[in-house]
Design a protein around this motif. Sequence first.
Motif, short mmCIF file in Angstrom:
data_model
loop_
_atom_site.label_atom_id
_atom_site.label_comp_id
_atom_site.label_asym_id
_atom_site.label_seq_id
_atom_site.Cartn_x
_atom_site.Cartn_y
_atom_site.Cartn_z
N VAL A 68 147.17 22.40 45.06
CA VAL A 68 146.66 22.57 43.70
C VAL A 68 146.84 24.04 43.31
N ASP A 69 147.52 24.27 42.17
CA ASP A 69 147.72 25.66 41.74
C ASP A 69 146.50 26.15 40.97
N GLU A 70 146.58 27.41 40.51
CA GLU A 70 145.45 28.04 39.84
C GLU A 70 145.08 27.38 38.52
N LYS A 71 145.99 26.63 37.93
CA LYS A 71 145.70 25.91 36.68
C LYS A 71 145.19 24.49 36.93
N GLY A 72 145.14 24.09 38.20
CA GLY A 72 144.65 22.75 38.54
C GLY A 72 145.72 21.68 38.62
N TYR A 73 146.99 22.08 38.52
CA TYR A 73 148.08 21.11 38.63
C TYR A 73 148.32 20.78 40.10
N GLU A 74 148.59 19.50 40.36
CA GLU A 74 148.82 19.04 41.73
C GLU A 74 150.31 18.95 42.01
N TYR A 75 150.68 19.34 43.23
CA TYR A 75 152.09 19.33 43.64
C TYR A 75 152.22 18.80 45.06
N GLY A 76 153.37 18.19 45.34
CA GLY A 76 153.76 17.84 46.69
C GLY A 76 152.89 16.83 47.40
N ARG A 77 152.41 15.83 46.68
CA ARG A 77 151.58 14.81 47.34
C ARG A 77 152.35 14.13 48.46
N GLU A 78 151.73 14.08 49.61
CA GLU A 78 152.30 13.37 50.76
C GLU A 78 151.28 12.33 51.23
N ASN A 79 151.76 11.15 51.58
CA ASN A 79 150.90 10.09 52.09
C ASN A 79 150.98 10.04 53.61
N PHE A 80 149.84 9.92 54.25
CA PHE A 80 149.77 9.80 55.70
C PHE A 80 148.99 8.54 56.05
N PHE A 81 149.57 7.71 56.89
CA PHE A 81 148.92 6.48 57.30
C PHE A 81 148.20 6.65 58.63
N SER A 82 148.29 7.84 59.20
CA SER A 82 147.62 8.18 60.46
C SER A 82 146.82 9.46 60.24
N LEU A 83 145.55 9.43 60.60
CA LEU A 83 144.72 10.62 60.47
C LEU A 83 145.22 11.73 61.39
N ASN A 84 145.75 11.37 62.54
CA ASN A 84 146.28 12.37 63.47
C ASN A 84 147.48 13.10 62.87
N LYS A 85 148.36 12.37 62.20
CA LYS A 85 149.52 13.01 61.54
C LYS A 85 149.05 13.92 60.41
N LEU A 86 148.07 13.47 59.65
CA LEU A 86 147.51 14.30 58.59
C LEU A 86 146.93 15.58 59.18
N LYS A 87 146.18 15.44 60.26
CA LYS A 87 145.56 16.60 60.90
C LYS A 87 146.62 17.61 61.35
N GLU A 88 147.71 17.12 61.94
CA GLU A 88 148.80 18.00 62.37
C GLU A 88 149.40 18.76 61.18
N GLU A 89 149.62 18.05 60.08
CA GLU A 89 150.22 18.66 58.89
C GLU A 89 149.27 19.72 58.29
N VAL A 90 147.99 19.37 58.19
CA VAL A 90 147.01 20.31 57.64
C VAL A 90 146.93 21.55 58.52
N GLU A 91 146.87 21.36 59.82
CA GLU A 91 146.80 22.51 60.74
C GLU A 91 148.01 23.42 60.57
N GLU A 92 149.19 22.82 60.39
CA GLU A 92 150.40 23.61 60.22
C GLU A 92 150.33 24.43 58.92
N TYR A 93 149.92 23.80 57.82
CA TYR A 93 149.85 24.50 56.53
C TYR A 93 148.76 25.57 56.55
#
Length: 72
Positions: free
Chosen positions: A44-69
């Motif tokens: 989410v940018d400073e104006k509140g616009y959303e970008y780059g939505r990614e879908n994760f069907f595994s919480l573990n994969k989401l956790k890995e991606e979040v940790e990396e970012y």
Amino acid sequence: MTQQEQEQFDELQLRCSKTKYRIEFIAAKDGDDGGSRYWDFYYVDEKGYEYGRENFFSLNKLKEEVEEYLSL
């Protein structure tokens, strides 16, 4: 979501809330056996616009991606 998944999600969501990244849980539709539930991760940018939505069907994969970012 199981109790363990909920706790992991809450922890990730709290960490993301202090940054420009967001996560959401999208529950399965009625009649679905849990196959369509997923987590969204996006920027989410400073104006509140959303970008780059990614879908994760595994919480573990989401956790890995979040940790990396969050480590950038």
